[in-house]
Design a protein around this motif. Structure first.
Motif, PDB file in Angstrom:
ATOM      1  N   VAL A 189      -5.538  -3.189  -4.154  1.00  0.00           N
ATOM      2  CA  VAL A 189      -4.817  -2.244  -3.294  1.00  0.00           C
ATOM      3  C   VAL A 189      -4.246  -1.129  -4.049  1.00  0.00           C
ATOM      4  CG1 VAL A 189      -2.817  -2.188  -1.493  1.00  0.00           C
ATOM      5  CG2 VAL A 189      -3.945  -4.313  -2.038  1.00  0.00           C
ATOM      6  N   THR A 190      -4.732  -0.010  -3.523  1.00  0.00           N
ATOM      7  CA  THR A 190      -4.249   1.280  -3.734  1.00  0.00           C
ATOM      8  C   THR A 190      -3.777   1.952  -2.475  1.00  0.00           C
ATOM      9  OG1 THR A 190      -6.325   2.678  -3.707  1.00  0.00           O
ATOM     10  CG2 THR A 190      -5.855   1.499  -5.765  1.00  0.00           C
ATOM     11  N   ARG A 191      -3.110   3.171  -2.611  1.00  0.00           N
ATOM     12  CA  ARG A 191      -2.894   3.719  -1.181  1.00  0.00           C
ATOM     13  C   ARG A 191      -4.259   4.179  -0.368  1.00  0.00           C
ATOM     14  NH1 ARG A 191       1.370   6.596   1.131  1.00  0.00           N
ATOM     15  NH2 ARG A 191       2.618   6.633  -0.892  1.00  0.00           N
ATOM     16  N   GLU A 192      -5.350   4.543  -1.210  1.00  0.00           N
ATOM     17  CA  GLU A 192      -6.439   5.004  -0.430  1.00  0.00           C
ATOM     18  C   GLU A 192      -7.538   3.961  -0.260  1.00  0.00           C
ATOM     19  OE1 GLU A 192      -5.356   5.993  -3.533  1.00  0.00           O
ATOM     20  OE2 GLU A 192      -4.262   7.850  -3.083  1.00  0.00           O
ATOM     21  N   GLU A 193      -7.328   2.842  -0.880  1.00  0.00           N
ATOM     22  CA  GLU A 193      -8.272   2.029  -0.766  1.00  0.00           C
ATOM     23  C   GLU A 193      -7.851   0.506  -0.885  1.00  0.00           C
ATOM     24  OE1 GLU A 193     -11.581   2.616  -3.393  1.00  0.00           O
ATOM     25  OE2 GLU A 193     -10.508   3.254  -4.960  1.00  0.00           O
ATOM     26  N   THR A 194      -8.825  -0.613  -0.422  1.00  0.00           N
ATOM     27  CA  THR A 194      -8.177  -1.940  -0.349  1.00  0.00           C
ATOM     28  C   THR A 194      -9.837  -2.700  -0.542  1.00  0.00           C
ATOM     29  OG1 THR A 194      -6.542  -1.874   0.907  1.00  0.00           O
ATOM     30  CG2 THR A 194      -7.360  -3.953   0.504  1.00  0.00           C
TER      31      THR A 194
ATOM     32  N   ARG B  31       0.874  -1.231   0.006  1.00  0.00           N
ATOM     33  CA  ARG B  31       0.092  -0.018  -0.130  1.00  0.00           C
ATOM     34  C   ARG B  31       0.818   1.278   0.030  1.00  0.00           C
ATOM     35  NH1 ARG B  31      -2.579  -1.301   3.978  1.00  0.00           N
ATOM     36  NH2 ARG B  31      -4.151  -2.250   3.074  1.00  0.00           N
ATOM     37  N   ASP B  32       1.954   1.194   0.889  1.00  0.00           N
ATOM     38  CA  ASP B  32       2.957   2.414   0.985  1.00  0.00           C
ATOM     39  C   ASP B  32       3.653   2.635  -0.555  1.00  0.00           C
ATOM     40  OD1 ASP B  32       2.187   2.861   3.621  1.00  0.00           O
ATOM     41  OD2 ASP B  32       3.935   1.781   4.249  1.00  0.00           O
ATOM     42  N   GLU B  33       3.374   1.911  -1.502  1.00  0.00           N
ATOM     43  CA  GLU B  33       4.231   1.949  -2.814  1.00  0.00           C
ATOM     44  C   GLU B  33       3.454   2.855  -3.738  1.00  0.00           C
ATOM     45  OE1 GLU B  33       7.068   0.908  -3.088  1.00  0.00           O
ATOM     46  OE2 GLU B  33       7.215  -0.966  -2.061  1.00  0.00           O
ATOM     47  N   ASP B  34       2.117   2.699  -3.420  1.00  0.00           N
ATOM     48  CA  ASP B  34       1.262   4.135  -3.948  1.00  0.00           C
ATOM     49  C   ASP B  34       1.130   3.752  -5.531  1.00  0.00           C
ATOM     50  OD1 ASP B  34      -0.621   6.080  -4.005  1.00  0.00           O
ATOM     51  OD2 ASP B  34       1.032   7.594  -4.344  1.00  0.00           O
ATOM     52  N   ILE B  35       0.920   2.519  -5.611  1.00  0.00           N
ATOM     53  CA  ILE B  35       0.334   2.217  -7.007  1.00  0.00           C
ATOM     54  C   ILE B  35      -0.784   1.215  -7.216  1.00  0.00           C
ATOM     55  CG2 ILE B  35       2.903   2.084  -7.804  1.00  0.00           C
ATOM     56  CD1 ILE B  35       2.963  -0.847  -8.076  1.00  0.00           C
ATOM     57  N   LEU B  36      -1.266   0.757  -8.397  1.00  0.00           N
ATOM     58  CA  LEU B  36      -2.524  -0.181  -8.223  1.00  0.00           C
ATOM     59  C   LEU B  36      -2.083  -1.492  -8.273  1.00  0.00           C
ATOM     60  CD1 LEU B  36      -5.567  -0.840  -8.695  1.00  0.00           C
ATOM     61  CD2 LEU B  36      -4.967  -0.395 -11.037  1.00  0.00           C
ATOM     62  N   ALA B  37      -2.402  -2.217  -7.361  1.00  0.00           N
ATOM     63  CA  ALA B  37      -1.913  -3.450  -7.251  1.00  0.00           C
ATOM     64  C   ALA B  37      -3.011  -4.618  -7.032  1.00  0.00           C
ATOM     65  CB  ALA B  37      -0.755  -3.827  -6.133  1.00  0.00           C
ATOM     66  N   ALA B  38      -3.026  -5.716  -7.787  1.00  0.00           N
ATOM     67  CA  ALA B  38      -3.887  -6.815  -7.681  1.00  0.00           C
ATOM     68  C   ALA B  38      -3.147  -8.160  -7.080  1.00  0.00           C
ATOM     69  CB  ALA B  38      -4.431  -7.239  -9.081  1.00  0.00           C
ATOM     70  N   VAL B  39      -3.485  -8.528  -5.943  1.00  0.00           N
ATOM     71  CA  VAL B  39      -2.856  -9.712  -5.251  1.00  0.00           C
ATOM     72  C   VAL B  39      -3.872 -10.893  -5.401  1.00  0.00           C
ATOM     73  CG1 VAL B  39      -1.536 -10.726  -3.177  1.00  0.00           C
ATOM     74  CG2 VAL B  39      -1.606  -8.271  -3.703  1.00  0.00           C
ATOM     75  N   THR B  40      -3.564 -11.982  -6.077  1.00  0.00           N
ATOM     76  CA  THR B  40      -4.370 -13.106  -6.384  1.00  0.00           C
ATOM     77  C   THR B  40      -4.155 -14.212  -5.104  1.00  0.00           C
ATOM     78  OG1 THR B  40      -2.992 -14.171  -7.715  1.00  0.00           O
ATOM     79  CG2 THR B  40      -4.807 -12.767  -8.568  1.00  0.00           C
ATOM     80  N   ARG B  41      -5.153 -14.624  -4.381  1.00  0.00           N
ATOM     81  CA  ARG B  41      -5.127 -15.709  -3.191  1.00  0.00           C
ATOM     82  C   ARG B  41      -5.812 -16.976  -3.503  1.00  0.00           C
ATOM     83  NH1 ARG B  41      -6.690 -12.726   2.121  1.00  0.00           N
ATOM     84  NH2 ARG B  41      -5.000 -13.877   2.768  1.00  0.00           N
ATOM     85  N   SER B  42      -5.725 -17.345  -4.691  1.00  0.00           N
ATOM     86  CA  SER B  42      -6.285 -18.686  -4.961  1.00  0.00           C
ATOM     87  C   SER B  42      -7.957 -18.900  -4.437  1.00  0.00           C
ATOM     88  CB  SER B  42      -5.609 -19.962  -4.319  1.00  0.00           C
ATOM     89  OG  SER B  42      -4.278 -19.989  -4.514  1.00  0.00           O
TER      90      SER B  42
END
Length: 332
Positions: free
Chosen positions: A256-261, A238-249
């Motif tokens: 994840v973004t800095r502002e919201e999850t 989150r601290d990286e401040d980019i748009l990320a998608a983490v897959t969890r099977s």
């Protein structure tokens, strides 16, 4: 900034997958690390292939799988990757073009054979990959079509490109062209062992804003931040401040973004057959949705739907009309 003529351009290793079921004893007998990907030479590939049981041969490659999935969802898509003009290379070329993906990278006429990935699938659906990169290693900056990159709304790159030095240079050139044209760049971390090899460089890509969108699964995220605690890894992401998608099977995904999850559930399935390509197809759905400016949760739901289709059969290419499936579920 001109309107993009492509929605998604993928750059990655052009590989043909050779899949076979096996048990854990087979993996142990051949010294294979379950669930991971290792690079092998052609002689090792031939030896392992001879030991495998009945196989299924299908075009693959991480970014190529994603681009074909995105095209199946209606995205205007293109791919850059290197094959040799040989039977496997010709098969890859035919398959990707048949999927309505623009693929014009010139095939090599000499050098190593086209790449192949030997995929051993255990009864729990886990895949263990042994990859001979072959002609993929010849991908270089000269193969990067600047006009095509500049015309793509999103350029999608795979972490596996970091292994061959020339492909790494091509990766960086493409990212630079995309950003100069005001476009977005996405990266998939590809594999936890890949992250172990290039952790510092991947973090630099994130922190220098060389990429805008990151895809990772849980094990890759743990490897990136060297922590076994998922919440700690997500906080760092989150601290990286980019748009990320983490897959969890089966636990779904986390956007994840800095502002919201946002936590998004996985789609239910009837039978788990083979997890090969699950992350690739999740990225396909997510990027297809993002290119149409759908909400982040709908992007993740579209990714989950595509991933659910792919894990119910062998191989990482869709066997169902994904566009129709998405429409049935109110996602297109």
């Amino acid at each position: 900034m001109t309107e993009p003529s492509l929605e998604i351009l993928g750059i990655g290793n052009a590989i043909v997958d050779v899949l076979a079921p096996c048990d854990d004893d087979f993996l142990l007998a051949h010294g294979l690390n379950k669930g991971g990907m290792s690079l092998i030479d052609e002689a090792t590939a031939e030896k392992l292939y001879a030991a495998m049981g009945q196989t299924i041969v299908v075009s693959g490659g991480s970014a190529a799988n994603t681009i074909i999935g995105a095209a199946a969802l209606g995205a205007r898509a293109a791919f850059i990757g290197k094959v040799k003009h040989d039977p496997l290379g010709d098969m890859f070329t035919h398959d990707i073009r048949a999927a309505k993906v623009d693929f014009e990278t010139k095939a090599a006429t000499e050098g190593l054979a086209s790449a192949r990935c030997l995929i051993l699938v255990t009864p729990d659906g886990q895949r263990t990959m042994q990859t001979f990169l072959g002609a993929c290693q010849a991908l270089s900056e000269t193969d990067i079509d600047a006009a095509r990159v500049a015309a793509a709304q999103i350029t999608y790159l795979e972490g596996y490109l970091w292994d061959p030095p020339a492909a790494k240079a091509a990766f960086l050139k493409a990212a630079g062209i995309a950003h100069a044209a005001g476009r977005k760049v996405a990266l998939t971390l590809s594999d936890a062992f890949c992250v172990d090899r290039y952790r510092d460089e991947f973090l630099e890509l994130i922190r220098t804003r060389s990429i805008d969108i990151l895809f990772a699964n849980e094990s890759e995220l743990h490897a990136l931040y060297q922590t076994a605690d998922f919440k700690t890894a997500v906080a760092q992401l989150r601290d990286e401040d980019i748009l990320a998608a983490v897959t969890r099977s089966e636990k779904g995904s986390l956007i994840v973004t800095r502002e919201e999850t946002h936590a998004v559930n996985a789609f239910p399935i009837d039978t788990l057959v083979d997890t090969t390509g699950a992350g690739d197809l999740f990225a396909a759905g997510f990027l297809a949705g993002l290119s149409r400016e759908q909400s982040l949760t709908d992007c993740a739901r579209l990714g989950a739907l595509a991933a659910a289709e792919i894990i119910q059969h062998y191989g990482a290419r869709p066997q169902t009309d994904l566009k129709a499936l998405a429409a049935e579920n109110g996602l297109l």
